[in-house]
Design a protein around this motif. Structure first.
Motif, mmCIF file in Angstrom:
data_model
loop_
_atom_site.group_PDB
_atom_site.id
_atom_site.type_symbol
_atom_site.label_atom_id
_atom_site.label_comp_id
_atom_site.label_asym_id
_atom_site.label_seq_id
_atom_site.Cartn_x
_atom_site.Cartn_y
_atom_site.Cartn_z
ATOM 1 N N MET A 123 8.918 9.328 -3.020
ATOM 2 C CA MET A 123 10.167 8.233 -3.390
ATOM 3 C C MET A 123 10.692 7.774 -2.239
ATOM 4 O O MET A 123 10.868 6.990 -1.772
ATOM 5 N N GLY A 124 9.726 9.411 -1.096
ATOM 6 C CA GLY A 124 10.217 8.551 0.448
ATOM 7 C C GLY A 124 9.672 7.308 0.303
ATOM 8 O O GLY A 124 9.459 6.199 1.307
ATOM 9 N N LEU A 125 8.056 7.406 -0.672
ATOM 10 C CA LEU A 125 7.718 6.100 0.449
ATOM 11 C C LEU A 125 7.597 4.699 -0.755
ATOM 12 O O LEU A 125 7.163 3.825 -0.086
ATOM 13 N N VAL A 126 8.330 5.403 -1.256
ATOM 14 C CA VAL A 126 7.794 3.539 -2.294
ATOM 15 C C VAL A 126 9.447 2.884 -2.187
ATOM 16 O O VAL A 126 9.345 1.427 -1.458
ATOM 17 N N ALA A 127 10.560 3.599 -1.253
ATOM 18 C CA ALA A 127 11.839 3.435 -0.525
ATOM 19 C C ALA A 127 11.647 3.170 0.805
ATOM 20 O O ALA A 127 11.917 2.232 1.551
ATOM 21 N N LEU A 180 0.499 -1.411 -0.174
ATOM 22 C CA LEU A 180 0.383 0.516 0.106
ATOM 23 C C LEU A 180 0.501 1.084 0.107
ATOM 24 O O LEU A 180 0.425 2.035 -0.621
ATOM 25 N N LEU A 181 1.816 1.334 1.240
ATOM 26 C CA LEU A 181 2.620 2.295 0.687
ATOM 27 C C LEU A 181 3.142 2.507 -0.318
ATOM 28 O O LEU A 181 3.419 3.285 -1.054
ATOM 29 N N GLY A 182 3.823 1.479 -1.020
ATOM 30 C CA GLY A 182 4.438 1.261 -2.429
ATOM 31 C C GLY A 182 3.426 2.292 -4.022
ATOM 32 O O GLY A 182 4.080 2.715 -4.632
ATOM 33 N N PHE A 183 2.378 1.549 -3.727
ATOM 34 C CA PHE A 183 1.094 2.573 -4.402
ATOM 35 C C PHE A 183 1.269 3.922 -4.066
ATOM 36 O O PHE A 183 0.420 4.070 -5.019
ATOM 37 N N ALA A 184 1.054 4.059 -2.941
ATOM 38 C CA ALA A 184 0.306 5.342 -2.905
ATOM 39 C C ALA A 184 1.643 6.281 -2.619
ATOM 40 O O ALA A 184 1.097 7.284 -3.929
ATOM 41 N N GLY A 185 2.670 5.522 -3.330
ATOM 42 C CA GLY A 185 3.739 6.595 -3.548
ATOM 43 C C GLY A 185 3.844 6.539 -5.125
ATOM 44 O O GLY A 185 4.467 8.013 -5.638
ATOM 45 N N VAL A 186 3.683 5.698 -5.335
ATOM 46 C CA VAL A 186 3.957 5.996 -7.102
ATOM 47 C C VAL A 186 2.741 7.134 -7.626
ATOM 48 O O VAL A 186 3.198 7.487 -8.695
#
Length: 313
Positions: free
Chosen positions: A279-283, A139-145
């Motif tokens: 980018m921070g969320l994806v990382a 979920l964090l990764g998709f929110a980051g994208v």
């Protein structure tokens, strides 16, 4: 007499050495992305990919083949090995098309959805246990994208589609890496990955070999592509011999920082604050995935599996 395979190099506890190797590998990956974008301004994407993969393949034949001999070409599940290699080659092509339309930093950040998807899909496809932490990371990764590729954010929609296509292929590439790790040698899989791109893009050279005569600088950049691709993956793999995965895996996200710095230095592009937050969320999502404990798994086994999650680009 059949040749006895050389024993694997032992793991040693040298965390600083491992972290420096990982840091150098991520810098080489970001350098490759930036160099691709520089060359794509004057040359077509398939030509740039051909030079990269042919250079990578020749390096393996010159430096690795004398040490590993037939082990470098011997496989048990040859069909899957070729599918994995083709996934990497086509994924690289899509990244090249994305870099024609998008900045380096944003492209790189979206690519890093791949490790999160590998963790999530390893449950239904590989029957590995996937806990709630993996879903939080997803979920964090998709929110980051979404923050990076948001409407009105200035990114080319077609470029975003190209890089998302790379993410899908990279996910397949890494899942196949895990499946094949039980029967195939690492060097064989690395060689076939280089060979598939060299043959696939090399066959297209009669139709793609055009453009201005390269300058000395461009010749150097073309040569460096294959070197950076081979050396980066070698250093990244070696880093897991000296430091545990819990230390090395978060370091891979320095790739995002290097991409941002090189994109700013070479192209004058600085990501917007909202994109930086994405980018921070994806990382963060990737770090959560990498550090997710697995029940009943020894540290060495965890390190070996973590090292199989590679970028395809």
């Amino acid at each position: 007499m059949p040749r006895t395979p050389a024993p694997s190099a032992p793991l040693t506890h040298q965390p600083l050495r491992g972290l420096l190797l990982a840091l150098g590998a991520t810098l080489l990956f970001a350098y490759s992305d930036t160099t691709n974008k520089v060359l794509i301004e004057d040359y077509n994407v398939p030509l740039v990919m051909a030079v990269r993969y042919i250079g990578h393949c020749l390096l393996m034949l010159a430096l690795v083949a004398p040490l590993h001999g037939r082990e470098m070409v011997r496989t048990q599940r040859t069909g899957l090995v070729w599918v994995r290699a083709a996934s990497l080659a086509v994924g690289s092509l899509l990244v090249g098309f994305a870099l024609e339309r998008m900045p380096v930093a944003e492209t790189t950040a979206i690519i890093y959805l791949c490790p999160v998807l590998v963790v999530v899909l390893s449950g239904p496809l590989l029957r590995e246990k996937v806990g709630p932490g993996a879903w939080v990371a997803a979920l964090l990764g998709f929110a980051g994208v979404l923050l990076i590729a948001r409407p009105g954010g200035g990114l080319d929609p077609i470029g975003v589609m190209f890089v998302l296509g790379n993410v899908m292929l990279a996910t397949a590439y890494n899942l196949l890496s895990r499946v094949l790790a039980h029967t195939e040698r690492t060097m064989a899989m690395l060689f076939y990955s280089a060979l598939a791109g060299a043959v696939g893009f090399g066959v297209l050279l009669p139709w793609t070999l055009h453009g201005p005569a390269p300058s000395l600088l461009q010749v150097g950049l073309f040569v460096s592509l294959g070197v950076a691709a081979w050396l980066g993956h070698y250093m990244f793999t070696q880093s897991y011999r000296y430091a545990p995965a819990a230390l090395v895996a978060p370091m891979t996200y320095m790739h995002l920082a290097w991409a941002g710095i090189l994109g700013w230095l070479v192209f004058g592009h600085a990501p917007e604050p909202v994109a930086l937050a994405g980018m921070g969320l994806v990382a963060l999502a990737g770090i959560i995935s990498a550090m997710r404990p697995r029940r009943g798994q020894r540290p060495a086994q965890f390190a070996a599996e973590a090292g199989t999650t590679e970028r395809a680009g």
